[in-house]
Design a protein around this motif. Structure first.
Motif, PDB file in Angstrom:
ATOM      1  N   LEU A 213       0.816  -1.219   0.000  1.00 38.87           N
ATOM      2  CA  LEU A 213       0.000   0.000   0.000  1.00 38.87           C
ATOM      3  C   LEU A 213       0.850   1.270   0.000  1.00 38.87           C
ATOM      4  CD1 LEU A 213      -2.915  -1.033   2.393  1.00 38.87           C
ATOM      5  CD2 LEU A 213      -3.061  -0.527  -0.059  1.00 38.87           C
ATOM      6  N   LEU A 214       2.156   1.124   0.261  1.00 35.84           N
ATOM      7  CA  LEU A 214       3.055   2.287   0.218  1.00 35.84           C
ATOM      8  C   LEU A 214       3.386   2.692  -1.225  1.00 35.84           C
ATOM      9  CD1 LEU A 214       5.572   1.260   3.050  1.00 35.84           C
ATOM     10  CD2 LEU A 214       3.629   2.838   3.222  1.00 35.84           C
ATOM     11  N   THR A 215       3.107   1.798  -2.189  1.00 34.92           N
ATOM     12  CA  THR A 215       3.398   2.107  -3.602  1.00 34.92           C
ATOM     13  C   THR A 215       2.367   3.125  -4.112  1.00 34.92           C
ATOM     14  OG1 THR A 215       4.123  -0.188  -3.805  1.00 34.92           O
ATOM     15  CG2 THR A 215       3.872   1.040  -5.851  1.00 34.92           C
ATOM     16  N   SER A 216       2.854   4.229  -4.651  1.00 34.10           N
ATOM     17  CA  SER A 216       1.931   5.301  -5.082  1.00 34.10           C
ATOM     18  C   SER A 216       1.127   4.886  -6.315  1.00 34.10           C
ATOM     19  CB  SER A 216       2.731   6.559  -5.417  1.00 34.10           C
ATOM     20  OG  SER A 216       3.441   6.350  -6.625  1.00 34.10           O
ATOM     21  N   GLY A 217       0.003   5.564  -6.524  1.00 39.51           N
ATOM     22  CA  GLY A 217      -0.818   5.315  -7.711  1.00 39.51           C
ATOM     23  C   GLY A 217      -0.019   5.551  -8.989  1.00 39.51           C
ATOM     24  N   LYS A 218       0.850   6.573  -8.959  1.00 46.16           N
ATOM     25  CA  LYS A 218       1.667   6.879 -10.150  1.00 46.16           C
ATOM     26  C   LYS A 218       2.589   5.704 -10.469  1.00 46.16           C
ATOM     27  CE  LYS A 218       1.862  11.820 -10.389  1.00 46.16           C
ATOM     28  NZ  LYS A 218       2.404  13.043  -9.909  1.00 46.16           N
ATOM     29  N   SER A 219       3.163   5.108  -9.424  1.00 47.37           N
ATOM     30  CA  SER A 219       4.057   3.961  -9.644  1.00 47.37           C
ATOM     31  C   SER A 219       3.269   2.744 -10.119  1.00 47.37           C
ATOM     32  CB  SER A 219       4.809   3.618  -8.356  1.00 47.37           C
ATOM     33  OG  SER A 219       5.719   4.643  -8.057  1.00 47.37           O
ATOM     34  N   LEU A 220       2.091   2.525  -9.531  1.00 47.37           N
ATOM     35  CA  LEU A 220       1.275   1.378  -9.969  1.00 47.37           C
ATOM     36  C   LEU A 220       1.009   1.506 -11.475  1.00 47.37           C
ATOM     37  CD1 LEU A 220      -1.385   1.144  -7.068  1.00 47.37           C
ATOM     38  CD2 LEU A 220       0.662  -0.262  -7.342  1.00 47.37           C
ATOM     39  N   SER A 221       0.615   2.702 -11.907  1.00 49.35           N
ATOM     40  CA  SER A 221       0.338   2.929 -13.340  1.00 49.35           C
ATOM     41  C   SER A 221       1.596   2.716 -14.174  1.00 49.35           C
ATOM     42  CB  SER A 221      -0.100   4.375 -13.603  1.00 49.35           C
ATOM     43  OG  SER A 221      -1.358   4.585 -13.134  1.00 49.35           O
ATOM     44  N   ALA A 222       2.701   3.291 -13.692  1.00 48.40           N
ATOM     45  CA  ALA A 222       3.956   3.194 -14.471  1.00 48.40           C
ATOM     46  C   ALA A 222       4.376   1.730 -14.628  1.00 48.40           C
ATOM     47  CB  ALA A 222       5.054   3.996 -13.776  1.00 48.40           C
ATOM     48  N   PHE A 223       4.234   0.946 -13.566  1.00 48.93           N
ATOM     49  CA  PHE A 223       4.623  -0.474 -13.647  1.00 48.93           C
ATOM     50  C   PHE A 223       3.698  -1.236 -14.602  1.00 48.93           C
ATOM     51  CE2 PHE A 223       6.411   0.012  -9.127  1.00 48.93           C
ATOM     52  CZ  PHE A 223       7.681   0.251  -9.608  1.00 48.93           C
ATOM     53  N   TYR A 224       2.403  -0.957 -14.509  1.00 43.60           N
ATOM     54  CA  TYR A 224       1.474  -1.658 -15.398  1.00 43.60           C
ATOM     55  C   TYR A 224       1.745  -1.293 -16.863  1.00 43.60           C
ATOM     56  CZ  TYR A 224      -1.719  -4.822 -13.074  1.00 43.60           C
ATOM     57  OH  TYR A 224      -2.259  -5.946 -12.478  1.00 43.60           O
ATOM     58  N   LYS A 225       2.028  -0.006 -17.102  1.00 47.33           N
ATOM     59  CA  LYS A 225       2.325   0.395 -18.495  1.00 47.33           C
ATOM     60  C   LYS A 225       3.613  -0.291 -18.964  1.00 47.33           C
ATOM     61  CE  LYS A 225      -0.022   4.813 -18.256  1.00 47.33           C
ATOM     62  NZ  LYS A 225       0.127   6.185 -17.776  1.00 47.33           N
ATOM     63  N   ALA A 226       4.603  -0.340 -18.091  1.00 46.12           N
ATOM     64  CA  ALA A 226       5.879  -0.981 -18.457  1.00 46.12           C
ATOM     65  C   ALA A 226       5.644  -2.462 -18.787  1.00 46.12           C
ATOM     66  CB  ALA A 226       6.880  -0.838 -17.306  1.00 46.12           C
ATOM     67  N   MET A 227       4.815  -3.122 -17.968  1.00 46.56           N
ATOM     68  CA  MET A 227       4.595  -4.560 -18.199  1.00 46.56           C
ATOM     69  C   MET A 227       3.788  -4.791 -19.477  1.00 46.56           C
ATOM     70  SD  MET A 227       4.195  -6.422 -14.511  1.00 46.56           S
ATOM     71  CE  MET A 227       3.163  -5.307 -13.567  1.00 46.56           C
ATOM     72  N   MET A 228       2.768  -3.929 -19.721  1.00 45.10           N
ATOM     73  CA  MET A 228       1.935  -4.180 -20.908  1.00 45.10           C
ATOM     74  C   MET A 228       2.674  -3.845 -22.202  1.00 45.10           C
ATOM     75  SD  MET A 228      -1.096  -1.376 -20.544  1.00 45.10           S
ATOM     76  CE  MET A 228      -1.851  -1.292 -22.154  1.00 45.10           C
ATOM     77  N   ASN A 229       3.693  -3.001 -22.098  1.00 46.87           N
ATOM     78  CA  ASN A 229       4.468  -2.646 -23.305  1.00 46.87           C
ATOM     79  C   ASN A 229       5.717  -3.503 -23.493  1.00 46.87           C
ATOM     80  OD1 ASN A 229       2.720  -0.599 -24.064  1.00 46.87           O
ATOM     81  ND2 ASN A 229       3.686   0.877 -22.676  1.00 46.87           N
ATOM     82  N   ARG A 230       5.937  -4.442 -22.602  1.00 47.45           N
ATOM     83  CA  ARG A 230       7.184  -5.208 -22.714  1.00 47.45           C
ATOM     84  C   ARG A 230       7.137  -6.135 -23.932  1.00 47.45           C
ATOM     85  NH1 ARG A 230       4.153  -8.485 -19.371  1.00 47.45           N
ATOM     86  NH2 ARG A 230       4.586 -10.728 -19.507  1.00 47.45           N
ATOM     87  N   THR A 231       8.336  -6.419 -24.471  1.00 48.98           N
ATOM     88  CA  THR A 231       8.382  -7.282 -25.646  1.00 48.98           C
ATOM     89  C   THR A 231       8.591  -8.737 -25.223  1.00 48.98           C
ATOM     90  OG1 THR A 231      10.734  -6.813 -25.785  1.00 48.98           O
ATOM     91  CG2 THR A 231       9.304  -5.544 -27.223  1.00 48.98           C
ATOM     92  N   GLU A 232       8.234  -9.618 -26.114  1.00 48.67           N
ATOM     93  CA  GLU A 232       8.453 -11.045 -25.876  1.00 48.67           C
ATOM     94  C   GLU A 232       9.964 -11.319 -25.949  1.00 48.67           C
ATOM     95  OE1 GLU A 232       9.196 -14.472 -28.028  1.00 48.67           O
ATOM     96  OE2 GLU A 232       7.230 -14.100 -28.938  1.00 48.67           O
ATOM     97  N   ARG A 233      10.467 -12.133 -25.032  1.00 48.02           N
ATOM     98  CA  ARG A 233      11.917 -12.382 -25.036  1.00 48.02           C
ATOM     99  C   ARG A 233      12.241 -13.883 -25.006  1.00 48.02           C
ATOM    100  NH1 ARG A 233      12.429  -6.964 -22.313  1.00 48.02           N
ATOM    101  NH2 ARG A 233      13.788  -5.865 -23.740  1.00 48.02           N
ATOM    102  N   ILE A 234      11.395 -14.662 -25.670  1.00 51.59           N
ATOM    103  CA  ILE A 234      11.604 -16.106 -25.732  1.00 51.59           C
ATOM    104  C   ILE A 234      12.953 -16.424 -26.381  1.00 51.59           C
ATOM    105  CG2 ILE A 234      10.753 -18.193 -26.934  1.00 51.59           C
ATOM    106  CD1 ILE A 234       9.090 -17.576 -24.462  1.00 51.59           C
ATOM    107  N   SER A 235      13.342 -15.590 -27.361  1.00 51.15           N
ATOM    108  CA  SER A 235      14.603 -15.873 -28.082  1.00 51.15           C
ATOM    109  C   SER A 235      15.816 -15.787 -27.152  1.00 51.15           C
ATOM    110  CB  SER A 235      14.771 -14.913 -29.258  1.00 51.15           C
ATOM    111  OG  SER A 235      14.869 -13.597 -28.757  1.00 51.15           O
ATOM    112  N   ILE A 236      15.672 -15.094 -26.033  1.00 49.70           N
ATOM    113  CA  ILE A 236      16.791 -15.002 -25.080  1.00 49.70           C
ATOM    114  C   ILE A 236      17.017 -16.360 -24.398  1.00 49.70           C
ATOM    115  CG2 ILE A 236      17.601 -13.809 -22.944  1.00 49.70           C
ATOM    116  CD1 ILE A 236      17.475 -12.118 -25.584  1.00 49.70           C
ATOM    117  N   LEU A 237      15.940 -17.143 -24.332  1.00 54.02           N
ATOM    118  CA  LEU A 237      16.059 -18.457 -23.683  1.00 54.02           C
ATOM    119  C   LEU A 237      16.548 -19.512 -24.668  1.00 54.02           C
ATOM    120  CD1 LEU A 237      12.544 -18.500 -21.957  1.00 54.02           C
ATOM    121  CD2 LEU A 237      14.708 -17.807 -20.917  1.00 54.02           C
ATOM    122  N   ARG A 238      15.998 -19.458 -25.874  1.00 52.11           N
ATOM    123  CA  ARG A 238      16.176 -20.557 -26.838  1.00 52.11           C
ATOM    124  C   ARG A 238      17.647 -20.788 -27.202  1.00 52.11           C
ATOM    125  NH1 ARG A 238      11.935 -19.521 -30.374  1.00 52.11           N
ATOM    126  NH2 ARG A 238      10.563 -21.030 -29.378  1.00 52.11           N
TER     127      ARG A 238
END
Ligand code: MLT
Length: 267
Positions: A177-202
């Motif tokens: 609950l100490l995480t601010s609303g701005k940070s919650l939004s920023a993290f969600y935007k970062a996660m939804m915009n992340r690219t697939e990185r399966i090739s890093i494993l293969r």
């Protein structure tokens, strides 16, 4: 010995992290909407054998970002800044969920600086279209000031049903609950915009540790299994009676399995 540190870089006004122990370096990255304290118990134990570094991601705990347009790559850059400050050339980087998205981005951006990749209830896939839509709805909630309600609803669901009523769940909620609303939004935007990185494993010689929870509702075993055999060397554990939070739900197993992995990566 435990040291809490703060640094400032051009990109990040304040980066906070904790260093414990000595030896081969293990970096533990927290997930959403948490901070480095989620690793306290596990880090204390592992510090008996390794140098353990637990950063707060920019926008979490005591770390800050200068722009809310945060990306998963920015978070990986913050880890790199901390490792440079600590004069660390190579480390095992393990991340919990969102922290795993950062860890695999780190493996892509700084391949020479990583000795092993730990994916703790995490995935190298991008968000599905449905997940992105769900995240956008949550971002709208955060922007209208509904972050606290969201966190209180969400957190117990991260745990396996039998663990969700324990005392520590309320402690984790309190911290989140100490995480601010701005940070919650920023993290969600970062996660939804992340690219697939399966090739890093293969077919990569970078060893990968996979920790799954058989009752994980966020990243169920069935959605991760395929990824766990892509790299050349995979350490795969599926914890029973465990949800998305093995550092709290199964700390002894996690310490043991991580220690084995870090030793292998440095052998
Ligand atoms: C996390 O635990 O970091 C998040 O639940 C990950 C996610 O939302 O994809």
């Amino acid at each position: 010995m435990k040291q809490d540190k703060l640094i400032s870089t051009k990109q990040f006004p304040r980066l906070a992290y904790t260093v414990r122990g000595e030896g081969s370096v293990l970096v533990l990255l927290h997930g959403f909407p948490l901070d480095r304290t989620i690793w306290n118990d596990v880090a204390e134990h592992l510090a008996g054998s390794f140098k353990v570094i637990t950063p707060d991601m920019p926008g979490a705990g005591l770390s800050t970002f200068s722009s809310e347009d945060l990306t998963i790559d920015d978070m990986a850059a913050s880890v790199n800044a901390i490792l440079k400050e600590e004069d660390v050339d190579k480390a095992v980087i393990a991340g919990h969920s969102m922290g795993g998205y950062v860890a695999v981005a780190y493996a892509e951006q700084y391949p020479d600086c990583i000795a092993g990749l730990g994916m703790i209830h995490s995935s190298a896939q991008a968000d599905s279209i449905e997940k992105k839509e769900q995240r956008q709805k949550s971002i709208n909630i955060f922007e209208k000031g509904g972050g606290s309600h969201f966190v209180k609803q969400m957190l117990p669901n991260l745990f396996s049903e039998e663990n969700s009523v324990n005392d520590y769940v309320s402690k984790v909620v309190e911290r989140a609950l100490l995480t601010s609303g701005k940070s919650l939004s920023a993290f969600y935007k970062a996660m939804m915009n992340r690219t697939e990185r399966i090739s890093i494993l293969r077919n990569n010689s970078l060893p990968v540790l996979w920790v799954l929870g058989n009752n994980d509702k966020v990243l169920p075993v069935k959605d991760l299994t395929q990824q766990t055999s892509l790299a050349n060397v995979n350490f795969v554990y599926n914890y029973q009676n465990c949800g998305h939070m093995s550092m709290i739900e199964a700390p002894s197993s996690l310490v043991e399995d991580m220690a084995l992995f870090v030793r292998y990566c440095n052998s």
